[in-house]
Write a protein that holds these residues in place. Structure first.
Motif, PDB file in Angstrom:
ATOM      1  N   CYS A 266      23.125   5.495   9.712  1.00  0.00           N
ATOM      2  CA  CYS A 266      22.278   4.569  10.467  1.00  0.00           C
ATOM      3  C   CYS A 266      23.095   3.880  11.543  1.00  0.00           C
ATOM      4  O   CYS A 266      24.241   3.475  11.308  1.00  0.00           O
ATOM      5  N   THR A 267      22.505   3.729  12.732  1.00  0.00           N
ATOM      6  CA  THR A 267      23.127   2.995  13.834  1.00  0.00           C
ATOM      7  C   THR A 267      22.101   2.070  14.474  1.00  0.00           C
ATOM      8  O   THR A 267      21.043   2.531  14.926  1.00  0.00           O
ATOM      9  N   ILE A 268      22.390   0.771  14.486  1.00  0.00           N
ATOM     10  CA  ILE A 268      21.592  -0.160  15.283  1.00  0.00           C
ATOM     11  C   ILE A 268      22.241  -0.155  16.657  1.00  0.00           C
ATOM     12  O   ILE A 268      23.360  -0.630  16.840  1.00  0.00           O
ATOM     13  N   ILE A 269      21.531   0.400  17.608  1.00  0.00           N
ATOM     14  CA  ILE A 269      22.147   0.798  18.873  1.00  0.00           C
ATOM     15  C   ILE A 269      22.141  -0.303  19.925  1.00  0.00           C
ATOM     16  O   ILE A 269      22.938  -0.283  20.865  1.00  0.00           O
ATOM     17  N   GLY A 270      21.227  -1.285  19.795  1.00  0.00           N
ATOM     18  CA  GLY A 270      21.199  -2.330  20.811  1.00  0.00           C
ATOM     19  C   GLY A 270      19.998  -3.233  20.670  1.00  0.00           C
ATOM     20  O   GLY A 270      19.152  -3.053  19.784  1.00  0.00           O
ATOM     21  N   ALA A 271      19.942  -4.218  21.553  1.00  0.00           N
ATOM     22  CA  ALA A 271      18.825  -5.166  21.588  1.00  0.00           C
ATOM     23  C   ALA A 271      18.467  -5.436  23.042  1.00  0.00           C
ATOM     24  O   ALA A 271      19.308  -5.884  23.821  1.00  0.00           O
ATOM     25  N   HIS A 272      17.229  -5.140  23.399  1.00  0.00           N
ATOM     26  CA  HIS A 272      16.743  -5.360  24.764  1.00  0.00           C
ATOM     27  C   HIS A 272      16.023  -6.699  24.845  1.00  0.00           C
ATOM     28  O   HIS A 272      15.165  -7.000  24.005  1.00  0.00           O
ATOM     29  N   LYS A 273      16.348  -7.495  25.845  1.00  0.00           N
ATOM     30  CA  LYS A 273      15.573  -8.710  26.087  1.00  0.00           C
ATOM     31  C   LYS A 273      14.257  -8.304  26.736  1.00  0.00           C
ATOM     32  O   LYS A 273      14.230  -7.607  27.742  1.00  0.00           O
ATOM     33  N   LEU A 274      13.146  -8.770  26.146  1.00  0.00           N
ATOM     34  CA  LEU A 274      11.826  -8.411  26.651  1.00  0.00           C
ATOM     35  C   LEU A 274      11.256  -9.462  27.593  1.00  0.00           C
ATOM     36  O   LEU A 274      10.723  -9.138  28.644  1.00  0.00           O
ATOM     37  N   SER A 275      11.360 -10.720  27.192  1.00  0.00           N
ATOM     38  CA  SER A 275      10.820 -11.797  28.026  1.00  0.00           C
ATOM     39  C   SER A 275      11.268 -13.138  27.464  1.00  0.00           C
ATOM     40  O   SER A 275      11.645 -13.247  26.289  1.00  0.00           O
ATOM     41  N   ASN A 276      11.205 -14.158  28.302  1.00  0.00           N
ATOM     42  CA  ASN A 276      11.479 -15.509  27.834  1.00  0.00           C
ATOM     43  C   ASN A 276      10.275 -16.026  27.049  1.00  0.00           C
ATOM     44  O   ASN A 276       9.130 -15.625  27.281  1.00  0.00           O
ATOM     45  N   LYS A 277      10.566 -16.939  26.125  1.00  0.00           N
ATOM     46  CA  LYS A 277       9.517 -17.560  25.326  1.00  0.00           C
ATOM     47  C   LYS A 277       9.773 -19.057  25.340  1.00  0.00           C
ATOM     48  O   LYS A 277      10.585 -19.573  24.559  1.00  0.00           O
ATOM     49  N   GLY A 278       9.152 -19.765  26.256  1.00  0.00           N
ATOM     50  CA  GLY A 278       9.381 -21.189  26.382  1.00  0.00           C
ATOM     51  C   GLY A 278      10.678 -21.496  27.111  1.00  0.00           C
ATOM     52  O   GLY A 278      11.293 -20.636  27.742  1.00  0.00           O
ATOM     53  N   ALA A 279      11.116 -22.737  26.985  1.00  0.00           N
ATOM     54  CA  ALA A 279      12.266 -23.217  27.748  1.00  0.00           C
ATOM     55  C   ALA A 279      13.589 -22.693  27.227  1.00  0.00           C
ATOM     56  O   ALA A 279      14.557 -22.580  27.980  1.00  0.00           O
ATOM     57  N   ARG A 285      14.130  -6.987  21.489  1.00  0.00           N
ATOM     58  CA  ARG A 285      13.735  -5.801  20.727  1.00  0.00           C
ATOM     59  C   ARG A 285      14.984  -5.093  20.226  1.00  0.00           C
ATOM     60  O   ARG A 285      15.746  -4.504  21.003  1.00  0.00           O
ATOM     61  N   PHE A 286      15.214  -5.139  18.905  1.00  0.00           N
ATOM     62  CA  PHE A 286      16.324  -4.408  18.292  1.00  0.00           C
ATOM     63  C   PHE A 286      15.879  -2.980  18.006  1.00  0.00           C
ATOM     64  O   PHE A 286      14.763  -2.762  17.519  1.00  0.00           O
ATOM     65  N   GLN A 287      16.754  -2.034  18.293  1.00  0.00           N
ATOM     66  CA  GLN A 287      16.423  -0.624  18.119  1.00  0.00           C
ATOM     67  C   GLN A 287      17.537   0.100  17.374  1.00  0.00           C
ATOM     68  O   GLN A 287      18.705  -0.229  17.517  1.00  0.00           O
ATOM     69  N   GLY A 288      17.133   1.077  16.571  1.00  0.00           N
ATOM     70  CA  GLY A 288      18.108   1.843  15.816  1.00  0.00           C
ATOM     71  C   GLY A 288      17.664   3.267  15.594  1.00  0.00           C
ATOM     72  O   GLY A 288      16.518   3.642  15.869  1.00  0.00           O
ATOM     73  N   VAL A 289      18.590   4.066  15.086  1.00  0.00           N
ATOM     74  CA  VAL A 289      18.300   5.448  14.724  1.00  0.00           C
ATOM     75  C   VAL A 289      18.956   5.708  13.371  1.00  0.00           C
ATOM     76  O   VAL A 289      20.000   5.114  13.053  1.00  0.00           O
ATOM     77  N   ALA A 290      18.341   6.548  12.550  1.00  0.00           N
ATOM     78  CA  ALA A 290      18.868   6.788  11.216  1.00  0.00           C
ATOM     79  C   ALA A 290      18.467   8.177  10.726  1.00  0.00           C
ATOM     80  O   ALA A 290      17.511   8.783  11.235  1.00  0.00           O
ATOM     81  N   LEU A 291      19.194   8.641   9.734  1.00  0.00           N
ATOM     82  CA  LEU A 291      18.874   9.883   9.040  1.00  0.00           C
ATOM     83  C   LEU A 291      18.602   9.575   7.577  1.00  0.00           C
ATOM     84  O   LEU A 291      19.217   8.663   7.013  1.00  0.00           O
ATOM     85  N   PRO A 292      17.693  10.299   6.953  1.00  0.00           N
ATOM     86  CA  PRO A 292      17.510  10.132   5.506  1.00  0.00           C
ATOM     87  C   PRO A 292      18.786  10.531   4.762  1.00  0.00           C
ATOM     88  O   PRO A 292      19.553  11.372   5.237  1.00  0.00           O
TER      89      PRO A 292
END
Length: 331
Positions: A266-279, A285-292
């Motif tokens: 399993c690899t958690i490959i990164g996190a994309h900022k989607l938008s601001n939420k308030g001040a 969005r955290f994203q990953g890929v994995a094998l059984p």
């Protein structure tokens, strides 16, 4: 202002911040404990409410041979059926298929007589079990993030979109208390390592369906979960489906694989900022890929999967409304 006065002021400010962080940490721990206590109490109540135990016939179809098992209605699970077959079948079975068409959690009680197939990752048509695996990876990612982030990050889990193997990554959307966080490779490796730890513990993934009122009580400390519950319950006759992994509980329509042990590389490959939420807050969005577990893939091929998983997953954004019945249970 004297040096002593400055030092005193700085020390007081630091102490105050530590006290605030301590209160937040205690509140978070208390909320988690309360949520788990409510889950366990309701789980026990539902089991005790079964009353008189009736028998059902479960027609198992598969290796080593077809066989009819006499099991307990509303008590016995597909995993219990597998225990009557062999230890090997117990270990490899990740998901059940009821009456040839209904995916079913391994630890979910069977309500009536049925046919039963036990699915693993090497079946001829692995679509259903792969989808359950991808959904379970998102669920596990939420548990890992809750464990790995410090209190001052102000992490709030939001949701994870419906799994899509073709997208190349599994996803969990969160809110963090910063507009400017840039994830480092070391931080992503730490999250990946936490996922592997969960897999090594072989933790059963439990399912429980509850009334909306109880779900609201369980998530009263969670701003985003609490706001999502009315729409979810409205589309499910006033009920909400929950899953638990150790002390981590989240909302999902399921099904999921039976245990964390089915997660392999399993690899958690990164996190994309989607938008601001308030001040101060922002969606990430955290994203990953994995094998059984048990799947072998050479380094070059797996690296290609990692590269693909780095691209922003196009799934429904967390600030978009739940318009689709398939999206209403968040996964």
């Amino acid at each position: 202002m004297s040096v002593v006065a400055k030092l005193h002021r700085t020390t007081w400010s630091t102490l105050k911040q530590l006290q605030q962080n301590g209160r937040k940490a205690r509140f978070s721990a208390s909320a988690t404990t309360s949520r788990n206590d409510l889950f366990t109490h309701e789980q026990r109540r539902q089991r005790e409410a079964v009353g008189r135990v009736d028998k059902i016939e479960v027609r198992y179809m598969g290796q080593p041979e077809d066989v009819t098992l006499v099991m307990n209605k509303h008590i016995s699970t597909p995993y219990n059926c597998a225990q009557h077959l062999s230890e090997g079948i117990c270990k490899r079975s990740a998901l059940a298929l009821i009456d040839g068409s209904v995916p079913w959690d391994m630890h979910r009680p069977l309500p009536e007589s049925c046919t039963l197939q036990l699915l693993h990752f090497f079946v001829a048509e692995p679509h259903l079990v792969n989808k359950a695996f991808w959904r379970s990876c998102s669920f596990m990612l939420g548990a890992a993030l809750s464990r790995i982030f410090k209190t001052e990050a102000r992490l709030q889990l939001h949701s994870f979109p419906s799994p899509n193997i073709k997208s190349g990554s599994f996803v969990h959307d969160v809110v963090l208390g910063t507009h400017t966080w840039e994830p480092t490779k070391a931080e992503m490796r730490a999250v990946s390592a936490e996922m592997v730890k969960l897999a090594a513990r072989d933790i059963p993934i439990e399912r429980l369906e509850v009334e909306q009122e109880l779900a609201q009580e369980m998530f009263k400390d969670s701003r985003y979960k609490n706001a999502q519950l009315p729409s979810i319950a409205q589309q499910n006759q006033g009920r909400v489906t929950l899953y638990r992994l150790d002390d981590h509980i989240d909302i999902s329509r399921g099904p999921m694989v039976g245990s964390t042990r089915f997660l392999g590389k399993c690899t958690i490959i990164g996190a994309h900022k989607l938008s601001n939420k308030g001040a101060t807050d922002a969606f990430y969005r955290f994203q990953g890929v994995a094998l059984p577990s048990g799947f072998m893939l050479n380094h070059v091929a797996y690296s290609l999967l990692e590269q693909r998983a780095q691209k922003l997953n196009p799934a429904r954004l967390p600030n978009e409304p739940f318009e689709d019945q398939q999206q209403l249970q968040l996964s």
